[in-house]
Write a protein that holds these residues in place. Structure first.
Motif, mmCIF file in Angstrom:
data_model
loop_
_atom_site.group_PDB
_atom_site.id
_atom_site.type_symbol
_atom_site.label_atom_id
_atom_site.label_comp_id
_atom_site.label_asym_id
_atom_site.label_seq_id
_atom_site.Cartn_x
_atom_site.Cartn_y
_atom_site.Cartn_z
ATOM 1 N N CYS A 173 0.835 -1.215 0.000
ATOM 2 C CA CYS A 173 0.000 0.000 0.000
ATOM 3 C C CYS A 173 0.864 1.258 0.000
ATOM 4 C CB CYS A 173 -0.912 0.009 1.219
ATOM 5 S SG CYS A 173 -2.248 -1.200 1.173
ATOM 6 N N GLU A 174 1.906 1.255 0.812
ATOM 7 C CA GLU A 174 2.769 2.432 0.897
ATOM 8 C C GLU A 174 3.496 2.674 -0.425
ATOM 9 O OE1 GLU A 174 2.728 4.547 3.216
ATOM 10 O OE2 GLU A 174 1.867 3.507 4.949
ATOM 11 N N VAL A 175 3.829 1.598 -1.121
ATOM 12 C CA VAL A 175 4.427 1.742 -2.454
ATOM 13 C C VAL A 175 3.424 2.400 -3.395
ATOM 14 C CG1 VAL A 175 5.187 0.478 -4.509
ATOM 15 C CG2 VAL A 175 6.073 -0.160 -2.257
ATOM 16 N N GLU A 176 2.199 1.906 -3.389
ATOM 17 C CA GLU A 176 1.190 2.417 -4.311
ATOM 18 C C GLU A 176 0.780 3.848 -3.974
ATOM 19 O OE1 GLU A 176 -2.866 0.428 -5.738
ATOM 20 O OE2 GLU A 176 -1.008 -0.306 -6.619
ATOM 21 N N LEU A 177 0.926 4.230 -2.721
ATOM 22 C CA LEU A 177 0.609 5.593 -2.307
ATOM 23 C C LEU A 177 1.456 6.592 -3.094
ATOM 24 C CD1 LEU A 177 -1.205 7.036 -0.170
ATOM 25 C CD2 LEU A 177 0.796 7.068 1.321
ATOM 26 N N ASN A 178 2.655 6.164 -3.465
ATOM 27 C CA ASN A 178 3.565 7.021 -4.239
ATOM 28 C C ASN A 178 3.893 6.349 -5.574
ATOM 29 O OD1 ASN A 178 4.186 9.116 -2.067
ATOM 30 N ND2 ASN A 178 4.731 7.216 -1.016
ATOM 31 N N GLY A 179 2.858 5.788 -6.176
ATOM 32 C CA GLY A 179 3.048 4.970 -7.370
ATOM 33 C C GLY A 179 3.765 5.655 -8.511
ATOM 34 N N ALA A 180 3.490 6.934 -8.734
ATOM 35 C CA ALA A 180 4.094 7.645 -9.863
ATOM 36 C C ALA A 180 5.619 7.680 -9.772
ATOM 37 C CB ALA A 180 3.536 9.061 -9.939
ATOM 38 N N GLU A 181 6.161 7.606 -8.560
ATOM 39 C CA GLU A 181 7.610 7.646 -8.373
ATOM 40 C C GLU A 181 8.292 6.411 -8.961
ATOM 41 O OE1 GLU A 181 8.735 8.253 -4.360
ATOM 42 O OE2 GLU A 181 7.407 9.983 -4.063
ATOM 43 N N TYR A 182 7.522 5.348 -9.108
ATOM 44 C CA TYR A 182 8.103 4.090 -9.580
ATOM 45 C C TYR A 182 7.772 3.815 -11.044
ATOM 46 C CZ TYR A 182 8.459 3.545 -4.539
ATOM 47 O OH TYR A 182 8.737 3.738 -3.207
ATOM 48 N N LYS A 183 7.183 4.831 -11.718
ATOM 49 C CA LYS A 183 6.827 4.685 -13.128
ATOM 50 C C LYS A 183 7.455 5.831 -13.914
ATOM 51 C CE LYS A 183 2.449 2.236 -12.536
ATOM 52 N NZ LYS A 183 1.056 2.123 -12.975
ATOM 53 N N LYS A 184 8.712 5.635 -14.287
ATOM 54 C CA LYS A 184 9.471 6.711 -14.915
ATOM 55 C C LYS A 184 9.735 6.462 -16.399
ATOM 56 C CE LYS A 184 11.612 8.131 -10.576
ATOM 57 N NZ LYS A 184 12.883 8.369 -9.836
ATOM 58 N N GLY A 185 8.957 5.563 -16.990
ATOM 59 C CA GLY A 185 9.098 5.310 -18.417
ATOM 60 C C GLY A 185 8.458 6.399 -19.244
ATOM 61 N N GLU A 186 8.443 6.221 -20.561
ATOM 62 C CA GLU A 186 7.916 7.238 -21.465
ATOM 63 C C GLU A 186 6.450 7.535 -21.222
ATOM 64 O OE1 GLU A 186 8.691 6.081 -25.451
ATOM 65 O OE2 GLU A 186 10.866 6.191 -25.261
ATOM 66 N N ASN A 187 5.649 6.482 -20.998
ATOM 67 C CA ASN A 187 4.217 6.725 -20.830
ATOM 68 C C ASN A 187 3.788 6.766 -19.374
ATOM 69 O OD1 ASN A 187 4.268 4.054 -20.028
ATOM 70 N ND2 ASN A 187 3.257 3.270 -21.871
ATOM 71 N N GLY A 188 4.691 6.447 -18.460
ATOM 72 C CA GLY A 188 4.378 6.515 -17.037
ATOM 73 C C GLY A 188 3.323 5.535 -16.588
ATOM 74 N N LYS A 189 3.138 4.449 -17.337
ATOM 75 C CA LYS A 189 2.081 3.495 -17.002
ATOM 76 C C LYS A 189 2.598 2.177 -16.436
ATOM 77 C CE LYS A 189 -1.147 5.287 -20.476
ATOM 78 N NZ LYS A 189 -1.927 4.962 -21.704
ATOM 79 N N ARG A 190 3.852 1.880 -16.690
ATOM 80 C CA ARG A 190 4.365 0.614 -16.179
ATOM 81 C C ARG A 190 5.503 0.863 -15.184
ATOM 82 N NH1 ARG A 190 8.935 -1.671 -18.113
ATOM 83 N NH2 ARG A 190 10.093 -0.552 -19.720
ATOM 84 N N VAL A 191 5.667 -0.064 -14.267
ATOM 85 C CA VAL A 191 6.693 0.068 -13.235
ATOM 86 C C VAL A 191 8.072 -0.113 -13.858
ATOM 87 C CG1 VAL A 191 7.661 -0.973 -11.148
ATOM 88 C CG2 VAL A 191 5.184 -0.716 -11.393
ATOM 89 N N THR A 192 8.964 0.830 -13.573
ATOM 90 C CA THR A 192 10.344 0.758 -14.067
ATOM 91 C C THR A 192 11.350 0.641 -12.921
ATOM 92 O OG1 THR A 192 10.443 3.186 -14.109
ATOM 93 C CG2 THR A 192 9.837 2.064 -16.164
ATOM 94 N N GLU A 193 10.988 1.174 -11.752
ATOM 95 C CA GLU A 193 11.942 1.234 -10.629
ATOM 96 C C GLU A 193 11.745 0.044 -9.692
ATOM 97 O OE1 GLU A 193 14.114 3.790 -11.217
ATOM 98 O OE2 GLU A 193 12.750 3.884 -12.938
ATOM 99 N N VAL A 194 12.002 -1.157 -10.230
ATOM 100 C CA VAL A 194 11.771 -2.392 -9.476
ATOM 101 C C VAL A 194 12.711 -2.489 -8.281
ATOM 102 C CG1 VAL A 194 11.804 -4.905 -9.607
ATOM 103 C CG2 VAL A 194 10.909 -3.569 -11.521
ATOM 104 N N LYS A 195 13.967 -2.119 -8.466
ATOM 105 C CA LYS A 195 14.937 -2.195 -7.366
ATOM 106 C C LYS A 195 14.541 -1.284 -6.214
ATOM 107 C CE LYS A 195 18.983 -3.576 -10.093
ATOM 108 N NZ LYS A 195 20.367 -3.199 -10.521
ATOM 109 N N ASP A 196 14.021 -0.105 -6.546
ATOM 110 C CA ASP A 196 13.597 0.827 -5.496
ATOM 111 C C ASP A 196 12.430 0.251 -4.700
ATOM 112 O OD1 ASP A 196 15.530 2.572 -6.335
ATOM 113 O OD2 ASP A 196 14.164 3.907 -7.421
ATOM 114 N N ILE A 197 11.513 -0.418 -5.391
ATOM 115 C CA ILE A 197 10.374 -1.031 -4.703
ATOM 116 C C ILE A 197 10.854 -2.164 -3.797
ATOM 117 C CG2 ILE A 197 8.276 -2.404 -5.032
ATOM 118 C CD1 ILE A 197 7.732 -0.773 -7.549
ATOM 119 N N ASN A 198 11.789 -2.957 -4.300
ATOM 120 C CA ASN A 198 12.330 -4.049 -3.494
ATOM 121 C C ASN A 198 12.986 -3.506 -2.225
ATOM 122 O OD1 ASN A 198 13.110 -6.835 -3.006
ATOM 123 N ND2 ASN A 198 15.180 -6.207 -3.556
#
Length: 356
Positions: free
Chosen positions: A179-204
């Motif tokens: 939940c806390e990850v999703e609360l700041n979901g945009a921070e973990y979606k830094k690709g071109e369209n911002g729709k898919r998770v790119t920062e997997v290591k940060d989430i881990n």
């Protein structure tokens, strides 16, 4: 990423047995979480686990796998395909509601999930099927066998019991971390369209504050919205913010962890399920103890118990033993009527002579 997760699982259980833990404090207001729609009739996502170049016996009773909490129809992908290859029995798996590619809706209860699976079976026009359920899926499978016994020929219960047993606080911390990850979901979606998770290591790294075991974190992270197929799912409403394929914020708001430790109240005169039932349990798991055996006898008459030197995730820790037990219970060689194999053409010895 899934392949990496399964490499880890070869030596360690996906769901480690819960340890003593206190629930950490949420940083968000549950009242601000928008509710999911209410829908009692949904279509579940499903997959047939088809082996490669094997002709199936489509007249055989199909086998249907039901996953556990935070799992999906891919949880039994490898085991299911091997089972189907070796037995030639049609084999399927489902995404239960609020998991995988199935709709995100309320309520998320065992009774409702049993209703969903019942509808799936009826829509396929199967006379009967064999149910194999793990953990949350095991309770769903048991409930279906009691409510709709005419549809189930055999039942395999993998490491859970038909009674109220609260889940350890660690499960709540797992969910809270998501939940806390999703609360700041945009921070973990830094690709071109911002729709898919790119920062997997940060989430881990972030989730390690809530779940110390890297293997258990791998299970949670298998729900990340990483591919185009993931974020194109109709269940994902806020494609810029949502991080997981499970509606974690609603799970927290509606105390789903507590609900998954429960067992529905059934009529005292409900008939016992009389068809064969195999109970698989890990001796290192807290979910099924020998003291619980009498509880099963309250609902089932034709019981077989089989223990494994594992924790909660038997199919991953002991895949060969798990598969063999499934085969011998569901479709032993003595029960199969194989067609005569096609006669091979005689091969001329000239084919084996080397060219000079």
């Amino acid at each position: 990423m899934i392949k990496t997760i399964f490499r880890h699982f070869k030596t360690t259980s996906i769901l480690r047995d819960p340890v003593e833990s206190k629930v950490l404090k949420a940083t968000f207001d549950v009242n601000s979480i928008k509710d999911l729609p209410f829908n009692e009739n949904i279509e579940l996502a499903w997959k047939q686990l088809i082996p490669y170049k094997i002709k199936l016996r489509n007249t055989d009773t199909p086998v249907l796998f039901l996953h556990g909490l935070f799992g999906s129809k891919l949880s039994f992908n490898k085991i299911g395909r091997l089972f189907s290859e070796l037995t030639r029995v049609p084999t399927y798996s489902l995404d239960l509601r609020n998991h995988g590619e199935s709709p995100h809706v309320l309520p998320h209860t065992y009774s409702q999930m049993a209703h969903d699976v019942h509808n799936f079976i009826k829509e396929r026009k199967w006379d009967q099927c064999v149910l194999v359920g793990h953990s949350m899926g095991a309770k769903v499978a048991m409930l279906i066998s009691l409510l709709y016994p005419e549809l189930i020929s055999k039942l395999v219960v993998v490491d859970n019991t038909p009674h109220n047993e609260p889940l350890d606080d660690q499960f709540k911390n797992d969910l809270l971390g998501m939940c806390e990850v999703e609360l700041n979901g945009a921070e973990y979606k830094k690709g071109e369209n911002g729709k898919r998770v790119t920062e997997v290591k940060d989430i881990n790294k972030f989730l390690s504050k809530y779940q110390k075991d890297p293997i258990s974190r791998s299970l949670l992270m298998s729900n990340l919205i990483i591919t185009q197929k993931d974020y194109r799912s109709v269940s994902i409403k806020d494609k810029k913010k949502e991080v997981f394929k499970v509606p974690v914020m609603n799970f927290w708001k509606h105390d789903i962890i507590d609900a998954m430790g429960a067992w529905p109240k059934l009529p005292s005169n409900i008939p016992k399920f009389e068809n064969p039932v195999l109970i698989m349990y890990g001796i290192k798991s807290n979910f099924v103890k020998k003291d619980n055996f009498e509880i099963f006898k309250k609902y089932f008459t034709n019981l077989k118990f089989e223990e494994f030197d594992t924790g909660h995730w038997i199919s991953v820790e002991k895949p060969k033993e798990f598969l063999n037990s499934l085969i011998m219970f569901i479709s032993p060689p003595s029960s199969r009527n194989y067609e005569d194999p096609p006669k091979r053409k005689k091969v001329s010895k000239k084919m084996y002579r080397s060219k000079k």
